[in-house]
Design a protein around this motif. Sequence first.
Motif, PDB file in Angstrom:
ATOM      1  N   GLU A   1      42.771  40.794  36.281  1.00 24.56           N
ATOM      2  CA  GLU A   1      43.058  39.917  37.372  1.00 24.56           C
ATOM      3  C   GLU A   1      42.724  38.222  36.885  1.00 24.56           C
ATOM      4  O   GLU A   1      41.659  38.806  36.158  1.00 24.56           O
TER       5      GLU A   1
ATOM      6  N   ARG B   1      41.854  30.057  39.416  1.00 22.28           N
ATOM      7  CA  ARG B   1      40.439  29.795  39.584  1.00 22.28           C
ATOM      8  C   ARG B   1      40.019  30.977  39.791  1.00 22.28           C
ATOM      9  O   ARG B   1      38.770  31.102  40.780  1.00 22.28           O
ATOM     10  N   ARG B   2      40.350  32.308  39.634  1.00 23.64           N
ATOM     11  CA  ARG B   2      39.676  33.510  39.177  1.00 23.64           C
ATOM     12  C   ARG B   2      39.568  34.653  38.167  1.00 23.64           C
ATOM     13  O   ARG B   2      41.134  34.200  37.937  1.00 23.64           O
TER      14      ARG B   2
ATOM     15  N   THR C   1      43.720  34.291  37.791  1.00 23.32           N
ATOM     16  CA  THR C   1      44.906  33.677  38.340  1.00 23.32           C
ATOM     17  C   THR C   1      44.418  31.704  37.958  1.00 23.32           C
ATOM     18  O   THR C   1      43.457  31.625  37.052  1.00 23.32           O
TER      19      THR C   1
ATOM     20  N   ASP D   1      35.709  27.957  43.711  1.00 31.30           N
ATOM     21  CA  ASP D   1      35.659  27.586  45.333  1.00 31.30           C
ATOM     22  C   ASP D   1      35.760  26.277  45.831  1.00 31.30           C
ATOM     23  O   ASP D   1      36.376  25.183  45.013  1.00 31.30           O
TER      24      ASP D   1
ATOM     25  N   LEU E   1      32.781  39.030  37.850  1.00 32.22           N
ATOM     26  CA  LEU E   1      34.326  38.408  38.503  1.00 32.22           C
ATOM     27  C   LEU E   1      33.540  36.844  38.601  1.00 32.22           C
ATOM     28  O   LEU E   1      32.941  36.541  38.577  1.00 32.22           O
ATOM     29  N   TYR E   2      34.268  35.865  38.610  1.00 29.88           N
ATOM     30  CA  TYR E   2      33.711  34.456  37.957  1.00 29.88           C
ATOM     31  C   TYR E   2      35.309  33.705  39.015  1.00 29.88           C
ATOM     32  O   TYR E   2      36.388  33.782  38.669  1.00 29.88           O
ATOM     33  N   TRP E   3      35.146  32.517  39.767  1.00 29.73           N
ATOM     34  CA  TRP E   3      35.305  31.964  40.452  1.00 29.73           C
ATOM     35  C   TRP E   3      35.175  30.410  40.667  1.00 29.73           C
ATOM     36  O   TRP E   3      34.121  30.394  41.276  1.00 29.73           O
TER      37      TRP E   3
ATOM     38  N   HIS F   1      31.307  30.789  40.808  1.00 30.17           N
ATOM     39  CA  HIS F   1      30.850  31.898  41.945  1.00 30.17           C
ATOM     40  C   HIS F   1      30.555  33.238  40.933  1.00 30.17           C
ATOM     41  O   HIS F   1      32.016  33.010  39.738  1.00 30.17           O
TER      42      HIS F   1
END
Length: 133
Positions: free
Chosen positions: A78, A82-83, A80, A102, A98-100, A108
């Motif tokens: 995945e 911001r993620r 996007t 906020d 995972l990185y995102w 994160h």
Amino acid sequence: ISQLAWLAGSWGGTADGVASEEHWTSAAGDGLVGMHKDVKAGRMTGFEFLRIEVDSQSRVCYISMPGGAPPTSFCAIEITDRRVVFENRSHDFPQRILYWLDAAGRLHARIEGPLEGKEAAMDWVWSRLPEKP
């Protein structure tokens, strides 16, 4: 890879007495190079070399070398604005990274997967570090 340009920069934070920092280069050249360092009680307790690049099968992959270990690849499932989620189901732990970002602009990071017969996870939250002159 340009869609992951939001990762670029220096990030840091402290949790449970461990100060961690992660630095990522720009996405120029169709790749990012990063490093992670943990410090507790004034001593480095861990480090990791990282990169994100396109592999020979045209997948966007996160390559991790914790403590200077041989590289392990996790490929994006995945992406996007911001993620991003990377996965390698054949790895022991973690299997997902995972990185995102906020809404407040904090980065994160989370690793997750099976560990000793149960699902486990570790989380980090970092703020952008000020640029040094």
